[in-house]
Design an enzyme around this catalytic site. Structure first.
Site, short mmCIF file in Angstrom:
data_model
loop_
_atom_site.label_atom_id
_atom_site.label_comp_id
_atom_site.label_asym_id
_atom_site.label_seq_id
_atom_site.Cartn_x
_atom_site.Cartn_y
_atom_site.Cartn_z
N ARG A 242 0.85 -1.18 0.00
CA ARG A 242 0.00 0.00 0.00
C ARG A 242 0.89 1.23 0.00
NH1 ARG A 242 -3.26 -3.03 -1.45
NH2 ARG A 242 -5.28 -3.55 -0.53
N GLU A 271 -3.62 7.29 -4.48
CA GLU A 271 -4.06 6.74 -5.76
C GLU A 271 -5.57 6.92 -5.97
OE1 GLU A 271 -2.47 2.69 -4.97
OE2 GLU A 271 -4.52 2.00 -5.24
N HIS A 289 -1.55 -0.10 -9.71
CA HIS A 289 -2.12 -1.08 -8.75
C HIS A 289 -2.67 -2.31 -9.47
CE1 HIS A 289 -3.95 -1.34 -4.45
NE2 HIS A 289 -3.62 -2.53 -4.91
C1 DGY Z 1 -5.14 -6.55 -2.80
O1 DGY Z 1 -5.84 -7.52 -3.06
O2 DGY Z 1 -5.06 -6.06 -1.68
C2 DGY Z 1 -4.34 -6.02 -3.93
O3 DGY Z 1 -3.71 -4.83 -3.56
C3 DGY Z 1 -5.17 -5.90 -5.16
O4 DGY Z 1 -4.34 -5.95 -6.27
#
Ligand code: DGY
Length: 329
Positions: A242, A271, A289
């Site tokens: 993240r 984002e 992402h």
């Molecule tokens: C998640 O599943 O947390 C991922 O970041 C999605 O790609």
């Protein structure tokens, strides 16, 4: 005469229709036809009348959003990370919350490894340079990057995805160091050929550092200017977890000032907006992402989220036992 009605379910984003249609057997479904950035009030309004919800990591649900959701019993999130959900608030209301681990592990590990390699070997930087018409002939000193094979890989956050990345590193003859909230059992360390070190040692010794840890308030800007200053100036940093884990201004300074060789970022603090200082850096690979975005994995994530929701609402073969409910802490 009482008229029995199907419970109501809100689906926050368009997913895969042929999978989501399974909900129709049990529920009256309100689906969102277009990708939507739901305002908090819109989420609260959608949940007010819902018994269950199928959401994604774009949809933030906390105390305010469930304040009037008296009937809400289950929230199934499509994704493994769930920092978009206030788990404590949802659990306090007895709402069953689930995510989609496991099904995305290998795809996400593939991408983390690819992003790390792209940063180390300057792949997108070289492509931009070529497309800009700057290639005048083969150059001995052009685009020299860092080796991946034989180097030291540092993994911060050694859950399933971190372990997947470690297993891939064996094929590149890398030395693998990791740091995690708790040390892994010896058998898992052996299988991953990974050695546990403290966080400072991980930062100082890694040639390539990959972030795969959950984003919780205590981890906010864990990689800040001070942390970056302890890394090798030849090192790379890859973040597939993240954006909030990294102080992006400090990272841009490190990349521009020669304190870090390169970075690969799939996630961003604000984002879909991307820090303009990062956009100005040539030595960073930026992706939107997409670490879990293979077609089959995204389908598997939605299928698992549907299973979770159906089970959490007391239907189907797993009634009452959603396959991946998030346990209260
Ligand atoms: C998640 O599943 O947390 C991922 O970041 C999605 O790609």
């Amino acid at each position: 005469m009482s008229i029995s009605r199907k419970p109501k379910v809100w689906v926050s984003q368009p997913l895969f229709d042929d999978i989501v249609v399974r909900l129709d057997e049990y529920f009256e479904v309100t689906a969102t036809p277009e990708v939507t950035d739901h305002a908090p009030e819109a989420i609260a309004a959608a949940l007010r009348d819902a018994d269950g919800a199928l959401v994604t990591l774009n949809d933030r649900i906390g105390k305010a959003e469930i304040a009037d959701a008296a009937r809400l019993r289950a929230v199934a999130s499509v994704g493994v990370g769930y920092n978009n959900l206030d788990i404590a608030a949802l659990h306090a209301r007895g709402i069953v919350v689930s995510n989609t681990p496991d099904v995305l592990t290998e795809t996400t590990a593939d991408f983390g490894f690819a992003l790390m390699m792209a940063a180390a070997r300057r792949i997108t930087e070289a492509e931009h340079w070529l497309r800009a018409g700057q290639w005048q002939g083969w150059g001995f000193h052009k685009m020299q990057g860092a080796d991946v094979h034989g180097s030291t890989l540092g993994i911060l956050g050694m859950g399933r995805i971190g372990q997947g990345i470690a297993r891939r590193a064996a094929g590149f003859n890398m030395r693998v160091l990791y740091h995690n909230r708790s040390r892994l059992p010896e058998a898992v360390e052996r299988e991953c050929c990974a050695q546990y070190v403290d966080r400072n040692a991980l930062l100082a010794q890694s040639d390539h550092l990959v972030l795969v840890l959950p984003y919780v308030p205590a981890n906010h800007h864990l990689i800040d200017a001070a942390a970056l200053a302890t890394m090798k100036p030849t090192a790379t940093l890859t973040n597939i977890a993240r954006g909030g884990l990294v102080d992006e201004d400090a990272l841009a300074d490190a990349l521009q000032g020669g304190c870090l060789a390169a970075a690969g970022l799939d996630v961003f603090e604000g984002e879909p907006a991307v820090n303009t200082c990062l956009l100005a850096c040539r030595n960073v690979v930026l992706t939107p992402h997409i670490a879990s975005a293979s077609l089959s994995t995204r389908r598997a994530m939605v299928a698992l989220a549907v299973d979770n929701l159906v089970a959490a609402m007391g239907f189907g073969p797993d009634a009452g036992r959603p396959p991946s409910a998030i346990a209260p802490t």
